[in-house]
Design an enzyme around this catalytic site. Structure first.
Site, PDB file in Angstrom:
ATOM      1  N   LYS A  52     -20.079  56.375  35.392  1.00  0.00           N
ATOM      2  CA  LYS A  52     -21.373  56.466  36.094  1.00  0.00           C
ATOM      3  C   LYS A  52     -21.894  55.079  36.471  1.00  0.00           C
ATOM      4  O   LYS A  52     -22.268  54.833  37.616  1.00  0.00           O
ATOM      5  CB  LYS A  52     -22.377  57.170  35.179  1.00  0.00           C
ATOM      6  CG  LYS A  52     -23.845  56.884  35.470  1.00  0.00           C
ATOM      7  CD  LYS A  52     -24.730  57.489  34.399  1.00  0.00           C
ATOM      8  CE  LYS A  52     -26.155  57.011  34.408  1.00  0.00           C
ATOM      9  NZ  LYS A  52     -26.429  55.823  33.608  1.00  0.00           N
ATOM     10  N   ASN A  53     -21.927  54.187  35.502  1.00  0.00           N
ATOM     11  CA  ASN A  53     -22.588  52.901  35.762  1.00  0.00           C
ATOM     12  C   ASN A  53     -21.776  51.986  36.674  1.00  0.00           C
ATOM     13  O   ASN A  53     -22.324  51.043  37.235  1.00  0.00           O
ATOM     14  CB  ASN A  53     -22.953  52.210  34.440  1.00  0.00           C
ATOM     15  CG  ASN A  53     -24.092  52.934  33.740  1.00  0.00           C
ATOM     16  OD1 ASN A  53     -24.806  53.728  34.360  1.00  0.00           O
ATOM     17  ND2 ASN A  53     -24.267  52.687  32.443  1.00  0.00           N
ATOM     18  N   ARG A  96     -32.105  54.036  37.571  1.00  0.00           N
ATOM     19  CA  ARG A  96     -32.188  52.595  37.351  1.00  0.00           C
ATOM     20  C   ARG A  96     -31.351  51.808  38.367  1.00  0.00           C
ATOM     21  O   ARG A  96     -31.788  50.821  38.935  1.00  0.00           O
ATOM     22  CB  ARG A  96     -31.689  52.317  35.923  1.00  0.00           C
ATOM     23  CG  ARG A  96     -31.650  50.863  35.503  1.00  0.00           C
ATOM     24  CD  ARG A  96     -33.005  50.346  35.108  1.00  0.00           C
ATOM     25  NE  ARG A  96     -32.966  48.937  34.717  1.00  0.00           N
ATOM     26  CZ  ARG A  96     -34.044  48.181  34.601  1.00  0.00           C
ATOM     27  NH1 ARG A  96     -35.240  48.672  34.823  1.00  0.00           N
ATOM     28  NH2 ARG A  96     -33.947  46.924  34.254  1.00  0.00           N
ATOM     29  N   CYS A 151     -33.524  56.034  32.247  1.00  0.00           N
ATOM     30  CA  CYS A 151     -33.908  56.549  30.932  1.00  0.00           C
ATOM     31  C   CYS A 151     -35.138  55.810  30.406  1.00  0.00           C
ATOM     32  O   CYS A 151     -35.230  54.588  30.527  1.00  0.00           O
ATOM     33  CB  CYS A 151     -32.760  56.363  29.945  1.00  0.00           C
ATOM     34  SG  CYS A 151     -31.377  57.464  30.265  1.00  0.00           S
ATOM     35  N   ARG A 179     -37.998  47.980  30.079  1.00  0.00           N
ATOM     36  CA  ARG A 179     -37.012  47.759  31.129  1.00  0.00           C
ATOM     37  C   ARG A 179     -37.568  47.007  32.352  1.00  0.00           C
ATOM     38  O   ARG A 179     -37.539  47.519  33.488  1.00  0.00           O
ATOM     39  CB  ARG A 179     -36.352  49.088  31.549  1.00  0.00           C
ATOM     40  CG  ARG A 179     -35.864  49.923  30.390  1.00  0.00           C
ATOM     41  CD  ARG A 179     -35.017  51.091  30.800  1.00  0.00           C
ATOM     42  NE  ARG A 179     -33.662  50.695  31.162  1.00  0.00           N
ATOM     43  CZ  ARG A 179     -32.718  51.547  31.563  1.00  0.00           C
ATOM     44  NH1 ARG A 179     -32.993  52.834  31.655  1.00  0.00           N
ATOM     45  NH2 ARG A 179     -31.508  51.126  31.878  1.00  0.00           N
ATOM     46  N   PRO A 180     -38.054  45.792  32.138  1.00  0.00           N
ATOM     47  CA  PRO A 180     -38.560  45.028  33.281  1.00  0.00           C
ATOM     48  C   PRO A 180     -37.422  44.577  34.205  1.00  0.00           C
ATOM     49  O   PRO A 180     -36.245  44.765  33.874  1.00  0.00           O
ATOM     50  CB  PRO A 180     -39.217  43.803  32.621  1.00  0.00           C
ATOM     51  CG  PRO A 180     -38.523  43.643  31.314  1.00  0.00           C
ATOM     52  CD  PRO A 180     -38.097  45.024  30.880  1.00  0.00           C
ATOM     53  N   VAL A 181     -37.803  43.973  35.336  1.00  0.00           N
ATOM     54  CA  VAL A 181     -36.781  43.464  36.268  1.00  0.00           C
ATOM     55  C   VAL A 181     -36.978  41.960  36.502  1.00  0.00           C
ATOM     56  O   VAL A 181     -36.537  41.424  37.511  1.00  0.00           O
ATOM     57  CB  VAL A 181     -36.784  44.234  37.617  1.00  0.00           C
ATOM     58  CG1 VAL A 181     -36.310  45.674  37.430  1.00  0.00           C
ATOM     59  CG2 VAL A 181     -38.168  44.203  38.279  1.00  0.00           C
ATOM     60  N   ASP A 182     -37.631  41.300  35.550  1.00  0.00           N
ATOM     61  CA  ASP A 182     -37.950  39.884  35.736  1.00  0.00           C
ATOM     62  C   ASP A 182     -36.702  39.013  35.918  1.00  0.00           C
ATOM     63  O   ASP A 182     -36.716  38.048  36.690  1.00  0.00           O
ATOM     64  CB  ASP A 182     -38.805  39.360  34.566  1.00  0.00           C
ATOM     65  CG  ASP A 182     -38.149  39.602  33.215  1.00  0.00           C
ATOM     66  OD1 ASP A 182     -37.585  40.698  33.019  1.00  0.00           O
ATOM     67  OD2 ASP A 182     -38.186  38.703  32.357  1.00  0.00           O
ATOM     68  N   LEU A 183     -35.619  39.347  35.243  1.00  0.00           N
ATOM     69  CA  LEU A 183     -34.418  38.502  35.363  1.00  0.00           C
ATOM     70  C   LEU A 183     -33.790  38.652  36.751  1.00  0.00           C
ATOM     71  O   LEU A 183     -33.280  37.680  37.314  1.00  0.00           O
ATOM     72  CB  LEU A 183     -33.394  38.871  34.279  1.00  0.00           C
ATOM     73  CG  LEU A 183     -33.888  38.682  32.833  1.00  0.00           C
ATOM     74  CD1 LEU A 183     -32.851  39.181  31.838  1.00  0.00           C
ATOM     75  CD2 LEU A 183     -34.188  37.204  32.570  1.00  0.00           C
ATOM     76  N   ASP A 214     -25.381  52.630  24.532  1.00  0.00           N
ATOM     77  CA  ASP A 214     -25.238  53.982  25.094  1.00  0.00           C
ATOM     78  C   ASP A 214     -24.471  54.916  24.148  1.00  0.00           C
ATOM     79  O   ASP A 214     -24.448  56.126  24.369  1.00  0.00           O
ATOM     80  CB  ASP A 214     -24.539  53.932  26.464  1.00  0.00           C
ATOM     81  CG  ASP A 214     -25.398  53.238  27.524  1.00  0.00           C
ATOM     82  OD1 ASP A 214     -26.572  52.942  27.247  1.00  0.00           O
ATOM     83  OD2 ASP A 214     -24.882  52.994  28.633  1.00  0.00           O
ATOM     84  N   VAL A 220     -30.883  46.467  21.584  1.00  0.00           N
ATOM     85  CA  VAL A 220     -30.889  46.211  23.035  1.00  0.00           C
ATOM     86  C   VAL A 220     -32.174  46.742  23.682  1.00  0.00           C
ATOM     87  O   VAL A 220     -32.813  46.061  24.487  1.00  0.00           O
ATOM     88  CB  VAL A 220     -29.642  46.832  23.713  1.00  0.00           C
ATOM     89  CG1 VAL A 220     -29.676  46.615  25.216  1.00  0.00           C
ATOM     90  CG2 VAL A 220     -28.363  46.237  23.118  1.00  0.00           C
ATOM     91  N   ARG A 256     -27.646  63.920  34.829  1.00  0.00           N
ATOM     92  CA  ARG A 256     -27.708  62.600  35.463  1.00  0.00           C
ATOM     93  C   ARG A 256     -26.439  61.804  35.168  1.00  0.00           C
ATOM     94  O   ARG A 256     -26.016  60.990  35.984  1.00  0.00           O
ATOM     95  CB  ARG A 256     -28.891  61.795  34.896  1.00  0.00           C
ATOM     96  CG  ARG A 256     -30.230  62.048  35.498  1.00  0.00           C
ATOM     97  CD  ARG A 256     -31.218  60.995  34.994  1.00  0.00           C
ATOM     98  NE  ARG A 256     -30.634  59.676  35.132  1.00  0.00           N
ATOM     99  CZ  ARG A 256     -30.742  58.692  34.234  1.00  0.00           C
ATOM    100  NH1 ARG A 256     -31.441  58.848  33.148  1.00  0.00           N
ATOM    101  NH2 ARG A 256     -30.161  57.532  34.441  1.00  0.00           N
TER     102      ARG A 256
END
Ligand SMILES: CC(=O)N[C@H]1[C@@H](OP(=O)(O)OP(=O)(O)OC[C@H]2O[C@@H](n3ccc(=O)[nH]c3=O)[C@H](O)[C@@H]2O)O[C@H](CO)[C@@H](O)[C@@H]1O
Ligand SMILES: C=C(OP(=O)(O)O)C(=O)O
Length: 437
Positions: free
Chosen positions: A39-40, A109, A133, A138-142, A326, A348, A418
């Site tokens: 999936k990923n 995501r 999920c 789960r920020p997106v700052d990076l 996971d 994590v 999903r």
């Protein structure tokens, strides 16, 4: 034989929110199961296809709601996309808008990671903040800081990340980027962005997950110049254009790991292929440590043998090659029915232990404090109605249901669909008494 070749090309439950899985547990499994594409990998490689103006044929694409949604995101951007079986044909020759649809991106995501590719192609992108999920903030700052280092102006307003590259050429510039933590998504976003940038980008403290390597291999197969994927330092030399490709996605290591745990928890012998055993090293090592025997029948085929006694152990989730977050929930189910006490530390994500209370409904004895679960093994579980709170939590409850005595009614198929390709049918073919209602 390839059991999933006989799986109907099932669509998902018309109303997965109200559908349930009925699981009559306590029956051993047997036979062979086909593992689907990862999936990923599939999701981020679909995003990566935006980098190429030619035809991309992607094989071994799993049948998942997330893949459907990602296809819809690409279509909304003007990309031509068709699916036949497990093959996707994508042509992003024309990207007609830089604005991704809010209602779709907020449901998964990986769609957000496409910001790197859109920005690289068009010099401008409007990407809603992602879903996925609910396992932490789960920020997106990076992602954002990396794109800024490459010259993008980025602002988040009204739930949308607006990015553009100033200057007449609208070209991102290669940069040296250090990630505070080895984020899988940020590594992938920035790798895609750098593929068409001017000059060289170096990503330090990059994620080393196999899916990152798969994306790099896909991009390189289209003519990108990416080196070092799979290590913590990735170097990308930007090229001006990518060409058509025919690429096959790696097998899903989390699905394979979930089936290994299905064998262990039901004390059964089952085999599975295709797998990349190298991608499963931490999972196999943990299973061996607690007393299970895993046999490599062929380089891409694993078999798990039933064990009389399975021991307790401690687990700490870590970025690859550490124990994968996971797989934490499926292992919690297994450790809840072994001899002795286990300690599971989720390092994590900050909120990924919500399955513990649902497992307790089935008779498990788990206490949670902060990010640590104390699991006291019990001799048996007993079926009950349970609700999945996220994708892997849902898999964990299905596994526990297979081991529990009596009927477990699982609610949460919209999570399961999903990320697991027809898991109920695959388990049925292994002899599980499981039914989608
Ligand atoms: C679609 C996809 O590939 N999903 C996987 C990906 O998620 P995803 O890419 O979201 O996971 P990350 O590796 O980015 O997240 C790891 C940690 O870093 C934090 N973080 C991340 C990005 C950022 O900009 N800032 C920040 O603080 C996250 O909140 C989390 O605590 O890797 C996770 C970790 O293996 C897996 O559980 C997910 O299945
Ligand atoms: C957390 C997961 O997925 P996502 O990042 O898409 O939410 C997962 O696959 O376990």
């Amino acid at each position: 034989m390839n059991p999933s070749s006989s799986l109907p090309d099932a669509k998902f439950s018309p109303d997965a929110d109200s559908s349930v899985l009925q699981i009559w547990g306590g029956h051993p499994l047997r036979g062979h199961v086909k593992v689907s594409g990862a999936k990923n990998s599939a999701l981020v490689i679909m995003a990566g296809s935006l980098l190429c103006s030619g035809d991309c044929r992607i094989r071994n694409v799993p049948l998942l709601v997330d893949v459907d949604r990602m296809s819809q995101v690409l279509s909304a951007l003007g990309v031509r996309i068709t699916r036949q079986g497990d093959v996707l044909d994508i042509n992003a020759g024309e990207i007609t808008t830089s604005k991704a649809p809010y209602e779709l991106v907020t449901q998964l995501r990986a769609s957000f990671f496409a910001i790197g590719a859109i920005l690289a192609r068009l010099g401008v992108a409007q990407m809603p903040l992602p879903g996925g999920c609910a396992i932490g903030a789960r920020p997106v700052d990076l992602h954002v800081r990396g794109l800024q280092a490459m010259g993008a102006e980025v602002q988040i307003e009204h739930g949308i990340c607006n990015a553009y590259v100033p200057g007449s050429r609208r070209k991102l510039q290669g940069a040296k980027i250090y990630l505070d933590s080895p984020s899988v998504g940020a590594t992938e976003t920035l790798m895609m962005a750098a593929t068409l940038a001017d000059g060289e980008t170096m990503i330090e403290n990059a994620a080393r997950e196999p899916e990152v390597v798969d994306l790099a291999n896909f991009c390189n197969a289209m003519g990108a110049k990416i080196q070092g994927a799979g290590s913590s330092q990735i170097t990308i030399v930007g090229v001006t254009k990518l060409h058509s490709v025919d690429y096959t996605i790696i097998p899903d290591r989390i699905e394979a790991g979930t089936f290994l745990v299905a064998g262990a928890i039901t004390r059964s012998e089952i085999s599975m292929s295709p797998v990349c055993p190298n991608h499963l090293i931490p999972v196999i090592a943990k299973l061996q440590e607690i007393g299970l025997t895993i046999i490599e029948d062929a380089p891409d085929c694993l078999r798990i043998l039933p064990a009389e006694i399975i021991k307790a152990t401690d687990i700490e989730t870590l970025p690859h090659p550490g124990f994968p977050t996971d797989m934490q929930a499926p292992f919690m189910s297994l450790l809840s029915v072994v001899e002795g006490d286990s300690l599971i530390n989720e390092s994590v994500f900050e909120n990924r232990l919500r399955h513990a209370s649902e497992l307790n409904r089935l008779g498990a004895d788990i206490r949670v404090k902060g990010n640590t679960a104390f699991v006291r093994g019990v001799p048996t579980l007993s079926g009950a109605p349970v609700i999945g709170t996220d994708l892997r939590a849902s898999a964990a409850l299905v596994l526990a249901g297979l081991a529990a005595k009596g009927l477990t009614t699982f609610q949460g198929l919209h999570h399961l669909d999903r990320g697991y390709d027809r898991i109920d049918q695959k388990l049925q073919q292994l002899g599980a008494k499981i039914q989608r209602d």
